[in-house]
Design an enzyme around this catalytic site. Sequence first.
Site, mmCIF file in Angstrom:
data_model
loop_
_atom_site.group_PDB
_atom_site.id
_atom_site.type_symbol
_atom_site.label_atom_id
_atom_site.label_comp_id
_atom_site.label_asym_id
_atom_site.label_seq_id
_atom_site.Cartn_x
_atom_site.Cartn_y
_atom_site.Cartn_z
ATOM 1 N N TYR A 4 -0.626 -7.159 51.750
ATOM 2 C CA TYR A 4 0.192 -7.720 50.664
ATOM 3 C C TYR A 4 -0.657 -7.915 49.416
ATOM 4 O O TYR A 4 -0.254 -7.552 48.302
ATOM 5 C CB TYR A 4 0.824 -9.048 51.111
ATOM 6 C CG TYR A 4 1.901 -9.541 50.171
ATOM 7 C CD1 TYR A 4 3.213 -9.106 50.315
ATOM 8 C CD2 TYR A 4 1.601 -10.408 49.124
ATOM 9 C CE1 TYR A 4 4.213 -9.524 49.444
ATOM 10 C CE2 TYR A 4 2.582 -10.836 48.250
ATOM 11 C CZ TYR A 4 3.893 -10.393 48.406
ATOM 12 O OH TYR A 4 4.853 -10.802 47.526
ATOM 13 N N TYR A 13 10.401 -14.591 51.286
ATOM 14 C CA TYR A 13 11.162 -13.493 51.890
ATOM 15 C C TYR A 13 11.879 -14.054 53.119
ATOM 16 O O TYR A 13 11.221 -14.560 54.030
ATOM 17 C CB TYR A 13 10.228 -12.374 52.340
ATOM 18 C CG TYR A 13 9.434 -11.718 51.223
ATOM 19 C CD1 TYR A 13 9.875 -10.541 50.624
ATOM 20 C CD2 TYR A 13 8.227 -12.260 50.783
ATOM 21 C CE1 TYR A 13 9.148 -9.929 49.613
ATOM 22 C CE2 TYR A 13 7.487 -11.650 49.767
ATOM 23 C CZ TYR A 13 7.959 -10.488 49.189
ATOM 24 O OH TYR A 13 7.233 -9.885 48.192
ATOM 25 N N PRO A 56 11.209 -2.127 47.296
ATOM 26 C CA PRO A 56 10.533 -3.217 46.599
ATOM 27 C C PRO A 56 9.996 -4.334 47.495
ATOM 28 O O PRO A 56 9.309 -5.233 47.006
ATOM 29 C CB PRO A 56 11.622 -3.765 45.662
ATOM 30 C CG PRO A 56 12.908 -3.369 46.295
ATOM 31 C CD PRO A 56 12.653 -2.091 47.027
ATOM 32 N N LYS A 87 4.907 -3.178 45.794
ATOM 33 C CA LYS A 87 3.743 -2.310 45.597
ATOM 34 C C LYS A 87 3.861 -1.338 44.426
ATOM 35 O O LYS A 87 2.864 -0.734 44.018
ATOM 36 C CB LYS A 87 3.483 -1.492 46.877
ATOM 37 C CG LYS A 87 3.002 -2.316 48.049
ATOM 38 C CD LYS A 87 1.579 -2.758 47.833
ATOM 39 C CE LYS A 87 1.119 -3.787 48.823
ATOM 40 N NZ LYS A 87 0.305 -4.851 48.251
ATOM 41 N N HIS A 102 -0.372 -17.052 42.707
ATOM 42 C CA HIS A 102 -0.011 -17.535 44.038
ATOM 43 C C HIS A 102 -1.084 -17.218 45.056
ATOM 44 O O HIS A 102 -1.510 -16.071 45.167
ATOM 45 C CB HIS A 102 1.291 -16.889 44.504
ATOM 46 C CG HIS A 102 2.485 -17.362 43.742
ATOM 47 N ND1 HIS A 102 2.810 -18.693 43.629
ATOM 48 C CD2 HIS A 102 3.433 -16.684 43.044
ATOM 49 C CE1 HIS A 102 3.903 -18.821 42.904
ATOM 50 N NE2 HIS A 102 4.287 -17.616 42.513
HETATM 51 C C1 DHB Z 1 9.696 -9.761 43.005
HETATM 52 C C2 DHB Z 1 10.103 -8.510 43.403
HETATM 53 C C3 DHB Z 1 9.693 -8.009 44.610
HETATM 54 O O1 DHB Z 1 10.082 -6.785 45.013
HETATM 55 C C4 DHB Z 1 8.890 -8.747 45.458
HETATM 56 O O2 DHB Z 1 8.527 -8.212 46.656
HETATM 57 C C5 DHB Z 1 8.482 -9.984 45.058
HETATM 58 C C6 DHB Z 1 8.881 -10.499 43.824
HETATM 59 C C7 DHB Z 1 10.136 -10.279 41.691
HETATM 60 O O3 DHB Z 1 10.935 -9.635 41.021
HETATM 61 O O4 DHB Z 1 9.688 -11.373 41.305
#
Ligand code: DHB
Length: 390
Positions: free
Chosen positions: A383, A199, A291, A295, A72
Amino acid sequence: MRTQVGIIGAGPAGLLLSHMLYLQGIDSVIVENRSRAAIQQTIRAGVLEQGTTDLLDQIGVGERARKVGAHHHGFDLRWRGRTHRVDMQGLTGRSITVYPQHEVLIDLIAARLATGADIRFEVSDTAIHDIDSTSPSISFTDKDGIAQQLQCDFVAGCDGSWGVGRKSLPNAQHFLRVYPFAWFGILCNAPPSNDAVLYARSPTGFALISHRSATVQRMYFQCDPQENANDWSDARIWERLQSCVAGADGYRLNEGPIFQKDVIGLRSFVCEPMRHGRLFLAGDAAHLVPPTGAKGLNLAANDVVLLARAFEGYYKRNDTSKLDSYSTDALRRIWRAQHFSWWMTSMLHNGVDENAFDARRSEAELDFVTSDRNAEIAMAGMYAGAPLGE
Ligand code: DHB
């Protein structure tokens, strides 16, 4: 039994460390309390920073991630019913790959075993001894019930938040923040709903739309930490997810049968320092991030790059300086990732006591980081992540 570096834990940190040491001609043994099958089936998050994919390539285990991972150039932020694409590649020249952690583990375990590596799965009663001496050891009961003692020069605690590594580190300071919300994660059979990780902030809470393949999707929504996944029917889950992403643009998720549900607690944690004597911690044993910024695995990879370099200095040049600076060096990136993960989490979730002012303020923050070019570059850079080991 004797080895140079005794590694506790066959997760990302332990396996990466063992493989990088092997490539330097340094011997290690891994002890792990789960079975190989359990490790390879545990569902985890899936974002690899470019530095992590580059590392996997450099050490010869990046092929499948390149082939079947989704690459991506950007990610999406959505609020007030519209989506903004953050063009990471255009803003920073860096990108990410969605490739779940258990796939990385499958690749690493195969690579380690192909070299004849000694990985002891399904051990119990693991304990660490004599870390203040120059000959520490790890004791454990092997899967046949036989008591074993592994003598080593160093012990690497790569055994996650509940392992013996962290517990065996005396005089460490622990920094902890527990968030008042959790993530409800699902895997479903459906076509992708978006062509990038999305998000979303909404009056019904945060949602994250990710994917696994052309037919399997991974999604999450904000929930109460006490939520019981089994109380949620598919219909109820879809209603919530749709409401988190709804907007005037008519965006809707592609629905399908849900075959996995889990509730994931959110915490920020750091253990300082990450070393005592001959015991070194790496990965989740030393730190956890919520999450939201994806990271966790990338931080573990950075620890390992620094630790492998430190062991190389010791064994090749009799130089202990990188061992001595390991904790300080690793903690710099860890604290920056802590800030980023906390910030993304705060900006995108509904606080428990949130009022109308707080909601507007968070929306203004999203507006700022997506319309001010310098702010957007800074966010995209955090990011995408800096190269590892810097
Ligand atoms: C996924 C998990 C994440 O915490 C994130 O920020 C982006 C993607 C995932 O499980 O694909």
